[in-house]
Design a protein around this motif. Structure first.
Motif, PDB file in Angstrom:
ATOM      1  N   ASP A 227       1.139  -0.927  -0.074  1.00  0.00           N
ATOM      2  CA  ASP A 227       0.033   0.036   0.071  1.00  0.00           C
ATOM      3  C   ASP A 227       0.661   1.393   0.238  1.00  0.00           C
ATOM      4  OD1 ASP A 227      -2.680  -1.440  -0.362  1.00  0.00           O
ATOM      5  OD2 ASP A 227      -2.494  -0.892   2.250  1.00  0.00           O
ATOM      6  N   ASP A 228       1.904   1.147   0.571  1.00  0.00           N
ATOM      7  CA  ASP A 228       2.917   2.071   1.090  1.00  0.00           C
ATOM      8  C   ASP A 228       3.735   2.860  -0.554  1.00  0.00           C
ATOM      9  OD1 ASP A 228       1.834   2.765   4.268  1.00  0.00           O
ATOM     10  OD2 ASP A 228       3.843   1.736   4.218  1.00  0.00           O
ATOM     11  N   LEU A 229       4.182   1.844  -1.095  1.00  0.00           N
ATOM     12  CA  LEU A 229       4.587   1.816  -2.547  1.00  0.00           C
ATOM     13  C   LEU A 229       3.593   2.423  -3.118  1.00  0.00           C
ATOM     14  CD1 LEU A 229       6.931  -1.203  -2.642  1.00  0.00           C
ATOM     15  CD2 LEU A 229       7.705   0.940  -1.886  1.00  0.00           C
ATOM     16  N   VAL A 230       2.284   1.873  -3.358  1.00  0.00           N
ATOM     17  CA  VAL A 230       1.348   2.401  -4.131  1.00  0.00           C
ATOM     18  C   VAL A 230       1.025   4.349  -4.385  1.00  0.00           C
ATOM     19  CG1 VAL A 230      -0.769   1.986  -5.293  1.00  0.00           C
ATOM     20  CG2 VAL A 230       0.424   0.047  -4.394  1.00  0.00           C
ATOM     21  N   VAL A 231       1.008   4.617  -3.149  1.00  0.00           N
ATOM     22  CA  VAL A 231       0.506   5.922  -2.390  1.00  0.00           C
ATOM     23  C   VAL A 231       1.654   6.769  -2.835  1.00  0.00           C
ATOM     24  CG1 VAL A 231       0.545   7.431  -0.665  1.00  0.00           C
ATOM     25  CG2 VAL A 231      -0.945   4.861  -0.317  1.00  0.00           C
ATOM     26  N   ALA A 232       3.499   6.447  -2.736  1.00  0.00           N
ATOM     27  CA  ALA A 232       4.782   7.152  -2.742  1.00  0.00           C
ATOM     28  C   ALA A 232       4.519   6.708  -4.727  1.00  0.00           C
ATOM     29  CB  ALA A 232       5.371   6.630  -2.149  1.00  0.00           C
ATOM     30  N   GLY A 233       4.021   6.430  -5.101  1.00  0.00           N
ATOM     31  CA  GLY A 233       4.279   6.244  -6.736  1.00  0.00           C
ATOM     32  C   GLY A 233       5.066   5.558  -6.749  1.00  0.00           C
ATOM     33  N   ARG A 234       5.172   4.458  -5.863  1.00  0.00           N
ATOM     34  CA  ARG A 234       6.429   3.797  -6.431  1.00  0.00           C
ATOM     35  C   ARG A 234       5.926   2.454  -7.729  1.00  0.00           C
ATOM     36  NH1 ARG A 234      10.526   6.565  -7.036  1.00  0.00           N
ATOM     37  NH2 ARG A 234      11.843   4.510  -6.752  1.00  0.00           N
ATOM     38  N   GLY A 235       4.712   2.419  -7.880  1.00  0.00           N
ATOM     39  CA  GLY A 235       4.934   1.022  -8.608  1.00  0.00           C
ATOM     40  C   GLY A 235       3.364   0.423  -8.157  1.00  0.00           C
ATOM     41  N   VAL A 236       2.152  -0.480  -8.868  1.00  0.00           N
ATOM     42  CA  VAL A 236       1.233  -1.189  -8.625  1.00  0.00           C
ATOM     43  C   VAL A 236       0.793  -2.766  -8.228  1.00  0.00           C
ATOM     44  CG1 VAL A 236      -0.286   0.545  -9.951  1.00  0.00           C
ATOM     45  CG2 VAL A 236       0.960  -1.218 -10.718  1.00  0.00           C
ATOM     46  N   GLY A 237       0.403  -3.453  -7.398  1.00  0.00           N
ATOM     47  CA  GLY A 237       0.581  -4.995  -7.568  1.00  0.00           C
ATOM     48  C   GLY A 237      -0.804  -5.722  -7.045  1.00  0.00           C
ATOM     49  N   LEU A 238      -1.120  -6.618  -7.016  1.00  0.00           N
ATOM     50  CA  LEU A 238      -2.266  -7.760  -7.330  1.00  0.00           C
ATOM     51  C   LEU A 238      -2.607  -7.152  -5.078  1.00  0.00           C
ATOM     52  CD1 LEU A 238      -1.898 -11.068  -8.887  1.00  0.00           C
ATOM     53  CD2 LEU A 238      -3.135  -8.482  -8.907  1.00  0.00           C
ATOM     54  N   LEU A 239      -3.822  -6.344  -5.490  1.00  0.00           N
ATOM     55  CA  LEU A 239      -4.812  -6.729  -3.891  1.00  0.00           C
ATOM     56  C   LEU A 239      -5.707  -7.509  -3.466  1.00  0.00           C
ATOM     57  CD1 LEU A 239      -3.177  -2.821  -2.807  1.00  0.00           C
ATOM     58  CD2 LEU A 239      -2.533  -4.917  -1.534  1.00  0.00           C
ATOM     59  N   PRO A 240      -5.963  -7.655  -2.572  1.00  0.00           N
ATOM     60  CA  PRO A 240      -7.696  -8.451  -2.745  1.00  0.00           C
ATOM     61  C   PRO A 240      -9.018  -7.445  -2.511  1.00  0.00           C
ATOM     62  CG  PRO A 240      -6.334  -8.004  -0.195  1.00  0.00           C
ATOM     63  CD  PRO A 240      -5.384  -7.747  -1.473  1.00  0.00           C
ATOM     64  N   ARG A 241      -9.422  -7.727  -3.365  1.00  0.00           N
ATOM     65  CA  ARG A 241     -10.834  -6.329  -2.917  1.00  0.00           C
ATOM     66  C   ARG A 241     -11.453  -6.944  -1.682  1.00  0.00           C
ATOM     67  NH1 ARG A 241     -13.093  -3.912  -7.022  1.00  0.00           N
ATOM     68  NH2 ARG A 241     -14.877  -4.243  -6.447  1.00  0.00           N
ATOM     69  N   GLY A 242     -12.068  -6.020  -0.605  1.00  0.00           N
ATOM     70  CA  GLY A 242     -12.698  -6.005   0.078  1.00  0.00           C
ATOM     71  C   GLY A 242     -11.803  -5.646   1.723  1.00  0.00           C
ATOM     72  N   ARG A 243     -10.605  -5.348   1.228  1.00  0.00           N
ATOM     73  CA  ARG A 243     -10.445  -5.601   2.617  1.00  0.00           C
ATOM     74  C   ARG A 243      -9.982  -3.704   2.543  1.00  0.00           C
ATOM     75  NH1 ARG A 243      -4.869  -3.741   1.584  1.00  0.00           N
ATOM     76  NH2 ARG A 243      -3.263  -3.714   3.039  1.00  0.00           N
ATOM     77  N   THR A 244      -9.240  -3.551   3.254  1.00  0.00           N
ATOM     78  CA  THR A 244      -9.366  -1.740   3.813  1.00  0.00           C
ATOM     79  C   THR A 244      -7.547  -1.459   3.175  1.00  0.00           C
ATOM     80  OG1 THR A 244     -10.894  -2.003   5.567  1.00  0.00           O
ATOM     81  CG2 THR A 244      -9.630   0.044   5.525  1.00  0.00           C
ATOM     82  N   SER A 245      -7.330  -0.647   2.606  1.00  0.00           N
ATOM     83  CA  SER A 245      -6.059  -0.901   2.074  1.00  0.00           C
ATOM     84  C   SER A 245      -6.391   1.314   2.980  1.00  0.00           C
ATOM     85  CB  SER A 245      -6.036  -0.311   0.276  1.00  0.00           C
ATOM     86  OG  SER A 245      -6.246  -1.603   0.053  1.00  0.00           O
ATOM     87  N   ARG A 246      -4.699   1.305   2.301  1.00  0.00           N
ATOM     88  CA  ARG A 246      -4.197   2.832   3.076  1.00  0.00           C
ATOM     89  C   ARG A 246      -5.257   3.820   2.386  1.00  0.00           C
ATOM     90  NH1 ARG A 246       1.412   5.046   3.047  1.00  0.00           N
ATOM     91  NH2 ARG A 246       1.043   7.215   3.357  1.00  0.00           N
ATOM     92  N   ARG A 247      -5.108   4.870   3.271  1.00  0.00           N
ATOM     93  CA  ARG A 247      -6.191   5.981   1.716  1.00  0.00           C
ATOM     94  C   ARG A 247      -5.086   6.597   0.675  1.00  0.00           C
ATOM     95  NH1 ARG A 247      -9.458  10.225   3.043  1.00  0.00           N
ATOM     96  NH2 ARG A 247      -9.832   9.131   5.683  1.00  0.00           N
ATOM     97  N   GLY A 248      -5.867   6.433  -0.440  1.00  0.00           N
ATOM     98  CA  GLY A 248      -4.256   7.036  -1.721  1.00  0.00           C
ATOM     99  C   GLY A 248      -4.839   5.508  -2.351  1.00  0.00           C
ATOM    100  N   VAL A 249      -5.157   4.995  -1.791  1.00  0.00           N
ATOM    101  CA  VAL A 249      -5.392   3.517  -2.838  1.00  0.00           C
ATOM    102  C   VAL A 249      -6.335   2.910  -2.627  1.00  0.00           C
ATOM    103  CG1 VAL A 249      -4.136   0.677  -2.662  1.00  0.00           C
ATOM    104  CG2 VAL A 249      -3.019   2.452  -1.213  1.00  0.00           C
ATOM    105  N   SER A 250      -6.832   2.396  -5.062  1.00  0.00           N
ATOM    106  CA  SER A 250      -8.157   1.463  -5.289  1.00  0.00           C
ATOM    107  C   SER A 250      -7.489   0.591  -5.330  1.00  0.00           C
ATOM    108  CB  SER A 250      -8.711   3.188  -5.650  1.00  0.00           C
ATOM    109  OG  SER A 250      -8.690   3.733  -5.268  1.00  0.00           O
ATOM    110  N   VAL A 251      -8.117  -0.311  -5.472  1.00  0.00           N
ATOM    111  CA  VAL A 251      -8.125  -1.509  -6.231  1.00  0.00           C
ATOM    112  C   VAL A 251      -9.438  -2.232  -7.231  1.00  0.00           C
ATOM    113  CG1 VAL A 251      -8.100  -4.200  -5.465  1.00  0.00           C
ATOM    114  CG2 VAL A 251      -7.511  -2.662  -4.004  1.00  0.00           C
TER     115      VAL A 251
END
Length: 287
Positions: A227-251
Motif C-alpha cells: 500500500d505504502d509503495l502504491v501511495v508513494a508512486g513506486r508501483g502497482v500490484g495485486l491486492l485483495p478486494r474488500g480489504r481496507t487499504s491505506r487511504r490513497g489506494v484503490s483496488v
C-alpha cells in the motif's frame, strides 16, 4: 518393530536430542538410547550417528521416521476405532499464511479450548513455498496455503488437500488512477511477493492476456508496505478486494479474467487418522 521404539525415533527426528525425547515421553535417556539401538537391530541398519555432542538420524533413520508417522497414526486410528470416546490429545504444528491464520485458524483454536482442551496448536507464519517444505520435512503437521485460479498449485501425490475459501483480487493503484484498466498499466513498475511466486505467476498470465510483459521492480511480503509503495508512486500490484487499504489506494476490479486467491488446508496423505489433526481440519472445513 516395537511401536514404542518407533515413537522414540519419531520424537528424536523432531527434537534432535535423546534427553529431550526422554522428557517428552516421561522416561530416561538410557531407555531412549537402548530403544533406538534395539530398533536399529530390528531393521538391520544404523539409525543414528554422532553430530557433535548430539546425534542425528542417518538417511535410513529419516526414512524410517517418515514411515513411523504413518504407522503410529494407523495404530492410533485402530485404537480410536475400538474406543470412539477417546479424547484427542497432542501438539499440532501448523504453518500458514497470515490471512488464513487470522480468518480460519484462530477461530478454530478458540473453539478447541472448550471442545478439545487436550489439543495444543502451535502456529508458524509462513508463505506456501515455505510451508510445503516444512510439511515435507515433517516439521509441521498441517499447512495452510493458497494459490490463484490463474496459477494453480502443483499438488504432490502425497498431499491431502481441503479447500477452505476464496477471495477476489484486483490491482492496487493510486486512487487517482482507479478508472484505469489493466492494459493502461503496462508501463508501470510492478510489485510482487518476495516469499512466494504464485502472485507473480498470476500477474504474468494476466499481463500476457492484456498484451504486455510486466516490469517487476519490487518484491514485498507485507500488503501494508505494498500500500505504502502504491501511495508513494513506486508501483502497482495485486491486492485483495474488500480489504481496507491505506487511504490513497484503490483496488481496480479485474474482468475477463478475474483473479481469485484460493485457500487450502494441506496434510500429508495418511496423517489425517491422527485425532488432533482430524479435529482441526474438520473444523477448518466447516468454517
Amino acid at each position: 518393530m516395537d511401536v514404542r521404539r518407533l515413537r522414540m525415533l519419531l520424537e528424536l527426528s523432531r527434537l534432535g536430542a535423546m534427553h529431550e525425547v526422554a522428557d517428552a515421553l516421561s522416561t530416561t535417556t538410557s531407555s531412549v538410547s537402548q530403544g533406538i539401538a534395539a530398533l536399529a537391530r530390528d531393521v538391520g541398519t544404523p539409525l543414528v550417528e554422532p553430530d557433535g555432542r548430539r546425534v542425528r538420524l542417518t538417511p535410513a533413520g529419516r526414512r524410517l521416521a517418515d514411515h513411523a508417522v504413518t504407522i503410529l497414526a494407523a495404530v492410533e486410528s485402530a485404537r480410536l476405532d475400538l474406543d470412539p470416546s477417546a479424547e484427542p490429545v497432542g501438539v499440532l504444528r501448523v504453518a500458514g499464511f497470515a490471512s488464513a491464520i487470522r480468518r480460519s485458524l484462530l477461530p478454530v483454536v478458540g473453539d478447541l479450548r472448550s471442545a478439545h482442551p487436550g489439543i495444543e496448536v502451535r502456529i508458524h507464519e509462513h508463505e506456501p513455498l515455505e510451508a510445503f517444505d516444512l510439511l515435507a520435512r515433517d516439521e509441521v503437521d498441517l499447512a495452510l496455503v493458497y494459490d490463484y485460479d490463474l496459477a494453480p498449485a502443483d499438488w504432490r501425490d502425497d498431499h491431502e488437500v481441503t479447500a477452505l475459501w476464496e477471495v477476489e483480487w484486483g490491482v492496487g493503484v493510486p486512487t487517482r488512477d482507479r478508472g484505469l484498466v489493466l492494459a493502461d498499466l503496462a508501463d508501470r513498475d510492478w510489485i510482487v511477493n518476495s516469499r512466494n511466486t504464485a502472485d507473480e505467476d498470476a500477474l504474468r498470465t494476466l499481463a500476457s492476456r492484456a498484451g504486455f510483459v510486466p516490469r517487476v521492480v519490487h518484491r514485498i511480503d507485507s500488503l501494508e508496505l505494498l500500500d505504502d509503495l502504491v501511495v508513494a508512486g513506486r508501483g502497482v500490484g495485486l491486492l485483495p478486494r474488500g480489504r481496507t487499504s491505506r487511504r490513497g489506494v484503490s483496488v481496480v476490479r479485474l474482468r475477463d479474467p478475474e483473479v481469485r486467491l484460493r485457500a487450502f488446508a494441506v496434510t500429508r496423505r495418511g496423517r489425517d487418522a491422527w485425532a488432533p489433526l482430524r479435529a482441526v481440519v474438520g473444523r477448518l472445513a466447516r468454517e
